[in-house]
Scaffold this motif. Structure first.
Motif, mmCIF file in Angstrom:
data_model
loop_
_atom_site.group_PDB
_atom_site.id
_atom_site.type_symbol
_atom_site.label_atom_id
_atom_site.label_comp_id
_atom_site.label_asym_id
_atom_site.label_seq_id
_atom_site.Cartn_x
_atom_site.Cartn_y
_atom_site.Cartn_z
ATOM 1 N N PRO A 15 15.494 -57.018 22.911
ATOM 2 C CA PRO A 15 14.368 -56.608 23.756
ATOM 3 C C PRO A 15 13.558 -57.774 24.326
ATOM 4 C CG PRO A 15 14.342 -55.408 21.674
ATOM 5 C CD PRO A 15 15.400 -56.455 21.576
ATOM 6 N N ARG A 16 13.687 -58.947 23.740
ATOM 7 C CA ARG A 16 12.941 -60.109 24.250
ATOM 8 C C ARG A 16 13.651 -60.793 25.412
ATOM 9 N NH1 ARG A 16 9.357 -62.990 19.894
ATOM 10 N NH2 ARG A 16 8.339 -61.114 19.135
ATOM 11 N N LEU A 17 14.849 -60.352 25.702
ATOM 12 C CA LEU A 17 15.599 -60.893 26.824
ATOM 13 C C LEU A 17 15.004 -60.358 28.123
ATOM 14 C CD1 LEU A 17 18.127 -62.499 27.716
ATOM 15 C CD2 LEU A 17 19.366 -60.343 27.631
ATOM 16 N N CYS A 18 14.524 -61.250 28.955
ATOM 17 C CA CYS A 18 13.879 -60.850 30.208
ATOM 18 C C CYS A 18 14.813 -61.020 31.392
ATOM 19 C CB CYS A 18 12.606 -61.661 30.444
ATOM 20 S SG CYS A 18 11.293 -61.202 29.319
ATOM 21 N N CYS A 19 14.549 -60.234 32.410
ATOM 22 C CA CYS A 19 15.287 -60.300 33.679
ATOM 23 C C CYS A 19 14.365 -60.892 34.729
ATOM 24 C CB CYS A 19 15.698 -58.897 34.117
ATOM 25 S SG CYS A 19 16.862 -58.122 33.027
ATOM 26 N N GLY A 20 14.937 -61.283 35.840
ATOM 27 C CA GLY A 20 14.154 -61.837 36.934
ATOM 28 C C GLY A 20 13.118 -60.875 37.479
ATOM 29 N N VAL A 21 13.330 -59.589 37.285
ATOM 30 C CA VAL A 21 12.384 -58.598 37.805
ATOM 31 C C VAL A 21 11.220 -58.336 36.851
ATOM 32 C CG1 VAL A 21 14.038 -57.470 39.321
ATOM 33 C CG2 VAL A 21 13.822 -56.713 36.958
ATOM 34 N N ASP A 22 11.246 -58.928 35.671
ATOM 35 C CA ASP A 22 10.127 -58.799 34.733
ATOM 36 C C ASP A 22 9.008 -59.729 35.208
ATOM 37 O OD1 ASP A 22 11.297 -56.930 33.021
ATOM 38 O OD2 ASP A 22 12.261 -58.490 31.825
ATOM 39 N N ILE A 23 8.066 -59.175 35.929
ATOM 40 C CA ILE A 23 6.989 -59.977 36.527
ATOM 41 C C ILE A 23 6.130 -60.643 35.462
ATOM 42 C CG2 ILE A 23 4.914 -59.856 37.964
ATOM 43 C CD1 ILE A 23 6.348 -57.551 39.473
ATOM 44 N N ASP A 24 5.849 -59.913 34.387
ATOM 45 C CA ASP A 24 5.069 -60.461 33.276
ATOM 46 C C ASP A 24 5.943 -60.358 32.021
ATOM 47 O OD1 ASP A 24 3.312 -60.960 31.140
ATOM 48 O OD2 ASP A 24 1.610 -60.086 32.219
ATOM 49 N N PRO A 25 6.709 -61.392 31.721
ATOM 50 C CA PRO A 25 7.655 -61.330 30.606
ATOM 51 C C PRO A 25 7.040 -60.906 29.280
ATOM 52 C CG PRO A 25 8.106 -63.257 31.927
ATOM 53 C CD PRO A 25 6.809 -62.671 32.430
ATOM 54 N N ALA A 26 5.849 -61.381 28.963
ATOM 55 C CA ALA A 26 5.225 -61.029 27.678
ATOM 56 C C ALA A 26 4.956 -59.525 27.595
ATOM 57 C CB ALA A 26 3.933 -61.817 27.482
ATOM 58 N N VAL A 27 4.437 -58.958 28.661
ATOM 59 C CA VAL A 27 4.170 -57.520 28.680
ATOM 60 C C VAL A 27 5.485 -56.735 28.667
ATOM 61 C CG1 VAL A 27 3.215 -55.613 30.048
ATOM 62 C CG2 VAL A 27 1.918 -57.728 29.780
ATOM 63 N N SER A 28 6.477 -57.228 29.386
ATOM 64 C CA SER A 28 7.785 -56.567 29.425
ATOM 65 C C SER A 28 8.415 -56.514 28.039
ATOM 66 C CB SER A 28 8.712 -57.290 30.389
ATOM 67 O OG SER A 28 8.201 -57.257 31.688
ATOM 68 N N GLU A 29 8.395 -57.631 27.344
ATOM 69 C CA GLU A 29 8.949 -57.683 25.992
ATOM 70 C C GLU A 29 8.213 -56.727 25.063
ATOM 71 O OE1 GLU A 29 8.891 -61.718 24.524
ATOM 72 O OE2 GLU A 29 9.724 -62.469 26.409
ATOM 73 N N ARG A 30 6.901 -56.765 25.127
ATOM 74 C CA ARG A 30 6.079 -55.902 24.273
ATOM 75 C C ARG A 30 6.350 -54.430 24.571
ATOM 76 N NH1 ARG A 30 1.928 -58.924 24.877
ATOM 77 N NH2 ARG A 30 0.885 -57.751 26.522
ATOM 78 N N THR A 31 6.465 -54.097 25.833
ATOM 79 C CA THR A 31 6.741 -52.704 26.226
ATOM 80 C C THR A 31 8.088 -52.248 25.680
ATOM 81 O OG1 THR A 31 5.418 -52.931 28.225
ATOM 82 C CG2 THR A 31 7.030 -51.142 28.200
ATOM 83 N N ARG A 32 9.109 -53.083 25.811
ATOM 84 C CA ARG A 32 10.430 -52.718 25.281
ATOM 85 C C ARG A 32 10.377 -52.544 23.770
ATOM 86 N NH1 ARG A 32 12.160 -55.753 29.680
ATOM 87 N NH2 ARG A 32 12.022 -57.743 28.601
ATOM 88 N N GLU A 33 9.791 -53.518 23.085
ATOM 89 C CA GLU A 33 9.707 -53.449 21.616
ATOM 90 C C GLU A 33 8.963 -52.191 21.157
ATOM 91 O OE1 GLU A 33 10.713 -55.093 18.920
ATOM 92 O OE2 GLU A 33 11.698 -56.809 19.855
ATOM 93 N N THR A 34 7.816 -51.933 21.756
ATOM 94 C CA THR A 34 6.993 -50.788 21.364
ATOM 95 C C THR A 34 7.705 -49.469 21.644
ATOM 96 O OG1 THR A 34 4.980 -52.039 21.802
ATOM 97 C CG2 THR A 34 4.760 -49.649 21.726
ATOM 98 N N THR A 35 8.248 -49.352 22.837
ATOM 99 C CA THR A 35 8.902 -48.097 23.213
ATOM 100 C C THR A 35 10.150 -47.853 22.378
ATOM 101 O OG1 THR A 35 8.063 -48.345 25.462
ATOM 102 C CG2 THR A 35 9.860 -46.775 25.131
ATOM 103 N N LEU A 36 11.003 -48.860 22.258
ATOM 104 C CA LEU A 36 12.230 -48.683 21.479
ATOM 105 C C LEU A 36 11.918 -48.402 20.011
ATOM 106 C CD1 LEU A 36 14.434 -51.455 23.126
ATOM 107 C CD2 LEU A 36 14.649 -48.968 23.402
ATOM 108 N N SER A 37 10.928 -49.081 19.458
ATOM 109 C CA SER A 37 10.539 -48.835 18.063
ATOM 110 C C SER A 37 10.036 -47.413 17.871
ATOM 111 C CB SER A 37 9.453 -49.813 17.625
ATOM 112 O OG SER A 37 9.959 -51.114 17.569
ATOM 113 N N SER A 38 9.326 -46.901 18.872
ATOM 114 C CA SER A 38 8.747 -45.554 18.717
ATOM 115 C C SER A 38 9.783 -44.442 18.859
ATOM 116 C CB SER A 38 7.602 -45.337 19.708
ATOM 117 O OG SER A 38 8.094 -45.198 21.020
ATOM 118 N N ILE A 39 10.886 -44.696 19.570
ATOM 119 C CA ILE A 39 11.888 -43.633 19.715
ATOM 120 C C ILE A 39 13.124 -43.842 18.843
ATOM 121 C CG2 ILE A 39 11.119 -43.059 22.042
ATOM 122 C CD1 ILE A 39 13.649 -44.452 23.116
ATOM 123 N N ALA A 40 13.257 -45.024 18.251
ATOM 124 C CA ALA A 40 14.430 -45.306 17.413
ATOM 125 C C ALA A 40 14.472 -44.356 16.227
ATOM 126 C CB ALA A 40 14.396 -46.747 16.919
#
Length: 75
Positions: A15-40
Motif C-alpha cells: 500500500p505504500r507504493l505510490c503511482c504518478g497520479v498520487d498527488i499527495d503520496p502521504a495521504v494516498s498511502e494512509r488512505t490505502r492502509e486505512t481502507t484496506l485495514s478496515s475491509i480486510a
C-alpha cells in the motif's frame, strides 16, 4: 469500488507504493492502509476499478500485506 485510491493490484500487497497520479503520496498511502485495514478479513466486496481480471474479490490480510481473493461470478 476503489476509484482512484488503489491503482495497480500490487498496491494491495504494498500500500505504500505510490503511482504518478498520487498527488499527495502521504495521504494516498494512509488512505490505502486505512481502507484496506478496515475491509480486510470481512465480507466486504472490493471492486478494483483499474484492475484487469479478477476485478472483484474480498481483501484478506497476510503477513506480507493484503491480497485480493477473487469471487466467483454470480449466475
Amino acid at each position: 469500488m476503489t476509484g482512484d485510491f488503489l491503482h495497480p493490484p500490487i498496491q494491495l500487497a504494498h500500500p505504500r507504493l505510490c503511482c504518478g497520479v498520487d498527488i499527495d503520496p502521504a495521504v494516498s498511502e494512509r488512505t490505502r492502509e486505512t481502507t484496506l485495514s478496515s475491509i480486510a478479513d470481512t465480507e466486504t466486496l472490493l471492486l478494483g476499478s483499474h484492475f484487469t481480471h479478477p476485478t472483484a474479490g474480498r481483501v484478506r490480510s497476510t503477513a506480507s500485506g493484503f491480497v485480493l481473493v477473487p469471487t466467483a461470478a454470480s449466475r
